[in-house]
Enzyme design. Structure first.
Site, mmCIF file in Angstrom:
data_model
loop_
_atom_site.group_PDB
_atom_site.id
_atom_site.type_symbol
_atom_site.label_atom_id
_atom_site.label_comp_id
_atom_site.label_asym_id
_atom_site.label_seq_id
_atom_site.Cartn_x
_atom_site.Cartn_y
_atom_site.Cartn_z
ATOM 1 N N ASN A 196 0.862 -1.184 0.000
ATOM 2 C CA ASN A 196 0.000 0.000 0.000
ATOM 3 C C ASN A 196 0.898 1.233 0.000
ATOM 4 O OD1 ASN A 196 -1.895 1.997 0.410
ATOM 5 N ND2 ASN A 196 -2.314 1.458 2.534
ATOM 6 N N TRP A 197 0.982 1.884 -1.155
ATOM 7 C CA TRP A 197 1.867 3.038 -1.278
ATOM 8 C C TRP A 197 1.295 4.291 -0.618
ATOM 9 C CZ3 TRP A 197 4.384 3.179 -6.858
ATOM 10 C CH2 TRP A 197 5.269 2.104 -6.968
ATOM 11 N N LYS A 198 0.026 4.248 -0.240
ATOM 12 C CA LYS A 198 -0.638 5.414 0.377
ATOM 13 C C LYS A 198 -0.464 6.643 -0.534
ATOM 14 C CE LYS A 198 -0.115 3.274 4.858
ATOM 15 N NZ LYS A 198 0.083 3.438 6.312
ATOM 16 N N HIS A 221 -9.407 0.876 5.324
ATOM 17 C CA HIS A 221 -8.116 1.066 5.991
ATOM 18 C C HIS A 221 -8.296 1.959 7.213
ATOM 19 C CE1 HIS A 221 -3.951 2.299 6.675
ATOM 20 N NE2 HIS A 221 -3.588 1.237 5.980
ATOM 21 N N GLU A 280 -6.734 4.362 8.303
ATOM 22 C CA GLU A 280 -6.583 5.790 8.030
ATOM 23 C C GLU A 280 -7.850 6.370 7.426
ATOM 24 O OE1 GLU A 280 -1.815 5.124 7.360
ATOM 25 O OE2 GLU A 280 -3.090 5.524 5.615
ATOM 26 N N GLU A 289 -4.936 -4.927 10.912
ATOM 27 C CA GLU A 289 -3.923 -3.902 11.114
ATOM 28 C C GLU A 289 -4.146 -3.231 12.462
ATOM 29 O OE1 GLU A 289 -4.320 -0.988 7.990
ATOM 30 O OE2 GLU A 289 -6.373 -0.587 8.561
ATOM 31 N N GLY A 291 3.065 2.301 11.075
ATOM 32 C CA GLY A 291 4.017 3.389 10.927
ATOM 33 C C GLY A 291 4.722 3.796 12.195
ATOM 34 N N SER A 320 3.739 -2.189 10.471
ATOM 35 C CA SER A 320 5.196 -2.193 10.639
ATOM 36 C C SER A 320 5.827 -3.523 10.242
ATOM 37 C CB SER A 320 5.572 -1.829 12.082
ATOM 38 O OG SER A 320 5.181 -0.512 12.386
ATOM 39 N N GLY A 372 2.992 -1.241 4.265
ATOM 40 C CA GLY A 372 2.974 0.191 4.003
ATOM 41 C C GLY A 372 4.308 0.693 3.490
ATOM 42 N N GLY A 373 5.020 1.435 4.337
ATOM 43 C CA GLY A 373 6.250 2.101 3.915
ATOM 44 C C GLY A 373 7.286 1.199 3.286
#
Length: 247
Positions: free
Chosen positions: A11-13, A95, A97, A165, A171, A210, A231-232
């Site tokens: 997920n590049w967000k 998600h 977020e 999640e 993150g 994470s 994610g990241g």
């Protein structure tokens, strides 16, 4: 019993311009043999270009969100049909977020999952507890309730994933212990089987929060973990490939 096929989804967000497609190409080039399906969910501006760049390969392309409606006066939103038209085959819905930042309820998430099915997309439905809910001993109850409210009956007999999640781990560098992950994933599996029978047995339950190359193998081999929502670490091909190799 049919075993779920693992899925590792990046997920590049809200990250990624045209140059970022080089990282996706590097993932496709370095993938090699893996028992997992692999997907990248870039921002909507890159979905079509990435789908074209990766066409014919093993890496799938997905969207990060979709509107419940197929079309209409919803400025700035993207319909599931638009994502499918651009070449996506999956879409993330619910998600944390989106839930926290945009007030999305379980009912809204269920509507979006139905929209994904309507457009022929495989939904990745996200659930997870906050730190306060975890510390209050309510993690299992919260996640089970979210799953029941966010997964529409129309998913029966269809391909879908659930992504657990823990909100407090996204993150932050914090990661639940393996027993904590297994406990929640086992609870989610019970809900899936209760709701969908055999469909619920084969749906992968992804872990997200994470995930890094250093902890991927341990997490991915935990009971009822059927992949990861990354994610990241999915923004760099080397890191994402390191996670995929942990399957």
């Amino acid at each position: 019993m049919t075993q779920p096929v693992p899925l590792i989804a990046g997920n590049w967000k809200m990250n990624g311009l045209a140059a970022a497609m080089d990282e996706a190409r590097a993932v496709a080039a370095g993938l090699g043999a893996t028992p997992a399906r692999v997907a990248i969910c870039p921002p909507a501006t890159l979905v079509e270009r990435l789908a074209r760049a990766l066409a014919g390969g093993a890496v799938l392309v997905g969207g990060q969100d979709c509107h419940p409606k197929a079309s209409g006066a919803f400025t700035g939103d993207v319909a599931a049909e638009m994502l499918a038209d651009a070449g996506a085959s999956l879409v993330i819905v619910g998600h944390s977020e989106r839930r926290a930042g945009y007030g999305e309820t379980d009912a809204v998430v269920a509507d979006k999952a139905r929209a994904a099915l309507r457009a022929g997309l495989e939904p990745i439905v996200c659930v997870g507890e906050t730190l306060a809910e975890r510390e209050g001993g309510r993690a299992l109850a919260v996640v089970s309730e979210q799953a029941r409210g966010s997964l529409p009956a129309k998913l029966a007999g269809r391909d879908f994933c659930v992504a657990y999640e823990p909100v407090w781990a996204i993150g932050t560098g914090l990661t639940p212990t393996t027993p904590q992950i297994e406990e929640v994933h086992t609870a989610i599996r019970a809900v899936l089987v209760e709701m969908f029978g055999e469909t619920g047995r084969r749906a992968p339950i992804l872990y997200g929060g994470s995930v890094k190359p250093a902890n991927a193998a341990e997490i991915l081999h935990a009971a009822e973990v059927g992949g990861a929502l990354v994610g990241g670490a999915s923004l760099k091909a080397e890191d994402f490939l390191g996670i995929i190799r942990g399957v």
